[in-house]
Design an enzyme around this catalytic site. Structure first.
Site, PDB file in Angstrom:
ATOM      1  N   ASN A   1       0.878  -1.178   0.000  1.00 47.30           N
ATOM      2  CA  ASN A   1       0.000   0.000   0.000  1.00 47.30           C
ATOM      3  C   ASN A   1       0.911   1.222   0.000  1.00 47.30           C
ATOM      4  O   ASN A   1       1.524   1.531   1.013  1.00 47.30           O
ATOM      5  CB  ASN A   1      -0.887  -0.048   1.258  1.00 47.30           C
TER       6      ASN A   1
ATOM      7  N   LYS B   1       0.181   4.244  -0.205  1.00 50.76           N
ATOM      8  CA  LYS B   1      -0.417   5.421   0.460  1.00 50.76           C
ATOM      9  C   LYS B   1      -0.215   6.676  -0.405  1.00 50.76           C
ATOM     10  O   LYS B   1      -0.206   6.579  -1.629  1.00 50.76           O
ATOM     11  CB  LYS B   1       0.132   5.574   1.881  1.00 50.76           C
TER      12      LYS B   1
ATOM     13  N   HIS C   1      -9.330   1.039   5.121  1.00 54.74           N
ATOM     14  CA  HIS C   1      -8.032   1.200   5.791  1.00 54.74           C
ATOM     15  C   HIS C   1      -8.211   2.133   6.995  1.00 54.74           C
ATOM     16  O   HIS C   1      -8.987   3.085   6.941  1.00 54.74           O
ATOM     17  CB  HIS C   1      -6.996   1.781   4.815  1.00 54.74           C
TER      18      HIS C   1
ATOM     19  N   GLU D   1      -6.591   4.500   8.099  1.00 57.52           N
ATOM     20  CA  GLU D   1      -6.395   5.934   7.837  1.00 57.52           C
ATOM     21  C   GLU D   1      -7.638   6.543   7.205  1.00 57.52           C
ATOM     22  O   GLU D   1      -7.968   7.707   7.456  1.00 57.52           O
ATOM     23  CB  GLU D   1      -5.144   6.133   6.961  1.00 57.52           C
TER      24      GLU D   1
ATOM     25  N   GLU E   1      -5.159  -5.116  10.762  1.00 56.68           N
ATOM     26  CA  GLU E   1      -4.138  -4.090  10.956  1.00 56.68           C
ATOM     27  C   GLU E   1      -4.398  -3.361  12.268  1.00 56.68           C
ATOM     28  O   GLU E   1      -5.151  -2.380  12.299  1.00 56.68           O
ATOM     29  CB  GLU E   1      -4.178  -3.092   9.794  1.00 56.68           C
TER      30      GLU E   1
ATOM     31  N   GLY F   1       2.781   1.988  10.895  1.00 57.81           N
ATOM     32  CA  GLY F   1       3.718   3.095  10.736  1.00 57.81           C
ATOM     33  C   GLY F   1       4.430   3.466  12.028  1.00 57.81           C
ATOM     34  O   GLY F   1       5.084   4.497  12.109  1.00 57.81           O
TER      35      GLY F   1
ATOM     36  N   SER G   1       3.789  -2.387  10.244  1.00 58.91           N
ATOM     37  CA  SER G   1       5.244  -2.441  10.384  1.00 58.91           C
ATOM     38  C   SER G   1       5.844  -3.788   9.974  1.00 58.91           C
ATOM     39  O   SER G   1       6.791  -4.267  10.595  1.00 58.91           O
ATOM     40  CB  SER G   1       5.662  -2.073  11.812  1.00 58.91           C
TER      41      SER G   1
HETATM   42  P1  PGA Z   1       3.098   0.126   7.678  1.00 57.14           P
HETATM   43  O1  PGA Z   1       1.588   0.343   7.134  1.00 57.14           O
HETATM   44  O2  PGA Z   1       3.606  -1.134   7.047  1.00 57.14           O
HETATM   45  O3  PGA Z   1       3.844   1.337   7.260  1.00 57.14           O
HETATM   46  O4  PGA Z   1       2.975  -0.022   9.175  1.00 57.14           O
HETATM   47  C1  PGA Z   1       0.718  -0.728   7.000  1.00 57.14           C
HETATM   48  C2  PGA Z   1      -0.594  -0.261   6.432  1.00 57.14           C
HETATM   49  O5  PGA Z   1      -1.084   0.804   6.823  1.00 57.14           O
HETATM   50  O6  PGA Z   1      -1.182  -0.942   5.566  1.00 57.14           O
END
Ligand code: PGA
Length: 253
Positions: free
Chosen positions: A10, A12, A96, A98, A169, A175, A215
Site C-alpha cells: 500500500n 499510500k 483502511h 487511515e 491491521e 507506521g 510495520s
Molecule cells: P506500515 O503500514 O507497514 O507502514 O505499518 C501498513 C498499512 O497501513 O497498511
C-alpha cells in the site's frame, strides 16, 4: 487447498507518476520468478495508468487504495469501480484505518465499498483492527474486530467470499515500528476466521486469506508468515523500496 500467500504493498500518498513507474518496475523485477506467492501493489489513483503499463505481462497485480460505491454521478473528487477496472485494477483496499480515522469511513460506508467492488468484479481487501486504547482496555477489542468484520461483510454472499481478503491491521502497529508479535496477530486472525465461519460457514472461513498489516519488514516477515493463521501481509512503509519489498515477496528464502 492451501491458501496462497499474498504480499500486498500500500503505497499510500507517495509517488508521483514518474516515481511510481520506477518503483513498479523494480517490484516487477523483484517478483520475477517468485513462485507460490501473489503480489499486489496499490499506488495512488494518479499513478495507476503509469503502473498498469509497467506491470503489463508481469505477475504483479494492480490495486487501488480506495473506491467510491456509486457507479457515476455528481460526486466531486471520487473514483468509481468502473473507472478502476477500466485501468486493469483488480483489487481495492476498503476501510483502511487511515480512511476510517481521517476521512470518515464508517463500517456502513466500508460495507458499501466492499459490495460495490464485488458487484463490479473487483476483489476487496477489507481492513479491520483496533486502536491502542481499545487494545489496552481489556478484551473488548475482540468484539470490536468481530463487529468490523461482520459489518464490513454485510450483504456479501458466500459465493462472493472467495474474492474477499481481510487485512488485520492493529492501528497501534501501523507506521509505528511496533509490530504485533506473530502470536498476537495469529490470535486476532483466528477471531476473524471464526467470525467469518459463523457468518458464511467453515469452508469459506478455511479458504479466506487474512493478511497482517503493521510495520511488516524484511526483519520480521519470516516469523509472521510462519504462523498458520497469517496468510500474507499488507505493507505500507516497506513497500516503497524494492530493497525491502523484494525480501517480503521472497519471505521463504
Ligand atoms: P506500515 O503500514 O507497514 O507502514 O505499518 C501498513 C498499512 O497501513 O497498511
Amino acid at each position: 487447498m492451501p491458501r496462497t500467500p499474498f504480499i500486498a504493498g500500500n503505497w499510500k500518498m507517495h509517488t508521483t507518476a514518474d516515481e511510481a513507474r520506477k518503483l513498479a518496475a523494480e517490484v516487477r523485477d523483484a517478483a520475477a520468478g517468485a513462485e507460490g506467492v501473489d503480489v499486489l501493489v496499490c499506488p495512488p489513483f494518479t499513478a495507476l495508468p503509469a503502473v498498469a503499463g509497467v506491470l503489463a505481462g508481469s505477475s504483479v497485480m494492480l490495486g487501488a487504495q480506495n473506491v467510491f460505491y456509486e457507479e457515476s454521478g455528481a460526486f466531486t473528487g471520487e473514483i468509481s469501480p468502473p473507472m478502476l477496472t477500466s485501468l486493469g485494477v483488480t483489487y481495492v483496499i476498503a476501510g483502511h484505518s487511515e480512511r476510517r480515522q481521517y476521512f470518515g469511513d464508517t463500517d456502513e460506508i466500508v460495507n458499501k465499498k466492499v459490495r460495490a467492488a464485488l458487484a463490479h468484479g473487483l476483489n476487496p481487501i477489507l481492513c479491520v483492527g483496533e486502536k491502542l486504547k481499545e487494545r489496552e482496555a481489556g478484551e473488548g477489542w475482540k468484539d470490536l474486530v468481530r463487529g468490523q468484520v461482520t459489518a464490513g461483510l454485510d450483504g456479501v454472499s458466500a459465493d462472493e467470499m472467495p474474492r474477499v481478503t481481510v487485512a488485520y491491521e492493529p492501528v497501534w502497529a501501523i507506521g509505528t515500528g511496533k509490530t504485533a508479535t506473530p502470536q498476537t496477530a495469529a490470535e486476532a486472525h483466528a477471531i476473524i476466521r471464526n467470525a467469518v465461519g459463523e457468518k458464511f460457514g467453515a469452508d469459506v472461513a478455511a479458504n479466506l486469506r487474512i493478511l497482517y498489516g503493521g510495520s511488516v519488514k524484511p526483519e520480521n516477515v519470516k516469523e509472521l508468515m510462519a504462523e498458520a493463521e497469517i496468510d500474507g501481509a499488507l505493507v505500507g512503509g516497506a513497500s516503497l523500496k524494492a530493497e525491502a519489498f523484494g525480501p517480503l515477496i521472497r519471505f521463504r528464502e
